[in-house]
Design an enzyme around this catalytic site. Sequence first.
Site, PDB file in Angstrom:
ATOM      1  N   GLY A 141      81.403  -2.929  51.551  1.00  0.00           N
ATOM      2  CA  GLY A 141      80.235  -2.333  50.902  1.00  0.00           C
ATOM      3  C   GLY A 141      78.971  -3.108  51.254  1.00  0.00           C
ATOM      4  O   GLY A 141      79.013  -4.095  52.003  1.00  0.00           O
ATOM      5  N   MET A 142      77.851  -2.677  50.681  1.00  0.00           N
ATOM      6  CA  MET A 142      76.559  -3.317  51.018  1.00  0.00           C
ATOM      7  C   MET A 142      76.552  -4.791  50.612  1.00  0.00           C
ATOM      8  O   MET A 142      76.219  -5.661  51.415  1.00  0.00           O
ATOM      9  CB  MET A 142      75.415  -2.571  50.317  1.00  0.00           C
ATOM     10  N   LEU A 143      76.920  -5.064  49.378  1.00  0.00           N
ATOM     11  CA  LEU A 143      76.933  -6.457  48.940  1.00  0.00           C
ATOM     12  C   LEU A 143      78.117  -7.219  49.545  1.00  0.00           C
ATOM     13  O   LEU A 143      77.962  -8.362  49.988  1.00  0.00           O
ATOM     14  CB  LEU A 143      77.001  -6.533  47.404  1.00  0.00           C
ATOM     15  N   ALA A 176      83.251  -0.929  43.596  1.00  0.00           N
ATOM     16  CA  ALA A 176      82.848  -0.163  42.412  1.00  0.00           C
ATOM     17  C   ALA A 176      82.727   1.303  42.791  1.00  0.00           C
ATOM     18  O   ALA A 176      82.714   1.667  43.965  1.00  0.00           O
ATOM     19  CB  ALA A 176      81.486  -0.663  41.901  1.00  0.00           C
ATOM     20  N   THR A 222      79.877   3.741  42.793  1.00  0.00           N
ATOM     21  CA  THR A 222      78.429   3.510  42.698  1.00  0.00           C
ATOM     22  C   THR A 222      77.591   4.798  42.809  1.00  0.00           C
ATOM     23  O   THR A 222      76.361   4.713  42.870  1.00  0.00           O
ATOM     24  CB  THR A 222      77.976   2.515  43.788  1.00  0.00           C
ATOM     25  N   THR A 248      75.542  -4.193  36.388  1.00  0.00           N
ATOM     26  CA  THR A 248      74.301  -3.477  36.692  1.00  0.00           C
ATOM     27  C   THR A 248      73.325  -3.427  35.528  1.00  0.00           C
ATOM     28  O   THR A 248      73.735  -3.495  34.358  1.00  0.00           O
ATOM     29  CB  THR A 248      74.668  -2.022  37.110  1.00  0.00           C
ATOM     30  N   ASP A 249      72.054  -3.236  35.851  1.00  0.00           N
ATOM     31  CA  ASP A 249      71.018  -2.998  34.833  1.00  0.00           C
ATOM     32  C   ASP A 249      71.254  -1.688  34.077  1.00  0.00           C
ATOM     33  O   ASP A 249      70.707  -1.496  32.994  1.00  0.00           O
ATOM     34  CB  ASP A 249      69.636  -2.966  35.511  1.00  0.00           C
ATOM     35  N   TYR A 260      77.694   6.434  34.738  1.00  0.00           N
ATOM     36  CA  TYR A 260      77.863   5.229  35.565  1.00  0.00           C
ATOM     37  C   TYR A 260      77.686   3.970  34.706  1.00  0.00           C
ATOM     38  O   TYR A 260      78.513   3.066  34.736  1.00  0.00           O
ATOM     39  CB  TYR A 260      76.843   5.261  36.710  1.00  0.00           C
ATOM     40  N   LYS A 308      80.444   1.063  33.808  1.00  0.00           N
ATOM     41  CA  LYS A 308      80.211  -0.349  34.191  1.00  0.00           C
ATOM     42  C   LYS A 308      80.229  -1.239  32.935  1.00  0.00           C
ATOM     43  O   LYS A 308      80.734  -2.363  32.976  1.00  0.00           O
ATOM     44  CB  LYS A 308      78.880  -0.496  34.926  1.00  0.00           C
TER      45      LYS A 308
END
Length: 290
Positions: free
Chosen positions: A9-11, A58, A60, A99-100, A129, A133
């Site tokens: 994934g991106m992270l 996750a 996402t 996540t926020d 979502y 989370k």
Amino acid sequence: MIWIVGNRGMLGTELTRYLEAQGLPVVGTDREVSFLDTAALETFVRDKPITWIINCAAYTAVDKAEDEEDLALRLNAEGPENLVRLAASQGARLLHISTDYVFSGVPYIINGKPRPYEVDDPTGPTGAYGRTKEAGERRVMSAAPDSIVLRTAWLYGAHGPNFVFTMLRLMKERDSIGVVADQQGSPTWARDLAAAIYGLITKPDVPAGIYHFTNDGECSWYEFALAIHDEARKLGLLTKDCTVRPLTTDQYPTKARRPAYSVLSKAKIKSFGIPVPAWRESLVEFLKTL
Ligand SMILES: NC(=O)c1ccc[n+]([C@@H]2O[C@H](COP(=O)([O-])OP(=O)(O)OC[C@H]3O[C@@H](n4cnc5c(N)ncnc54)[C@H](OP(=O)(O)O)[C@@H]3O)[C@@H](O)[C@H]2O)c1
């Protein structure tokens, strides 16, 4: 040995490169060892001296989650719970990314100004979502209180679709674009987040619990888009101007409601000496890598 779950994934991709560059021994898995498959997880971990599992995997897809909350819950809560139980059985610890969106987006107002969310503020997600989370955070911390939950927001990086890439593409294609100006948050370069994760798992005095990491400062998506435009123009990544127009959330409806205010306080993570670079400076550093 560090095990990065969701390493494509991106992270996950950025974190793998970052930890390897620091000389840490890293192994990684993605969908081929699903974190929903406890037997596969146990087989993978066998004979590996894992000290930390870092969960970057996750569900996402924020809007799609409104129609697939059961699936999102499996991936965002059951998967992390499988990982934390496995970690505990191996004498390892879990660092789980959240996540926020666990917050409502209706800020506390102090002296007439919204104040960033603290790590122990009550959560109150408004969408599927965020709910899934939040469930993941609770399951992780109740199964193994020695875990770390690290909330982040507005993530972008070299590996995967994100706001910066979308803006650069649209700014090349069009003369004018509209971007939401009434949602406030903090952009986060995945490389800075990777560095913060490195700090959290290597500093000896960092206690378990919930942490926040984003880049420092805040802006609206509109201001973020303007910054992308202006910095990309300076660096020659854009060869023409594109007008950026402010929109209201009502003018840009999405299936899942986004928090209007999701700035996270970094006071706790800063108190452990972990650097929190300013968002615009990190944006420039990221653009220079393109
Ligand atoms: N992106 C943001 O703006 C943002 C903001 C705040 C917090 N976060 C959090 O940051 C973390 C990393 O986000 P990201 O943007 O890097 O996510 P991402 O790019 O979507 O990466 C998630 C990875 O998990 C993999 N995955 C999905 N199901 C799996 C399974 N059953 N077993 C193992 N791996 C599986 C995905 O594979 P597929 O691609 O094949 O599905 C993907 O490679 C997440 O916890 C996310 O909630 C992200």
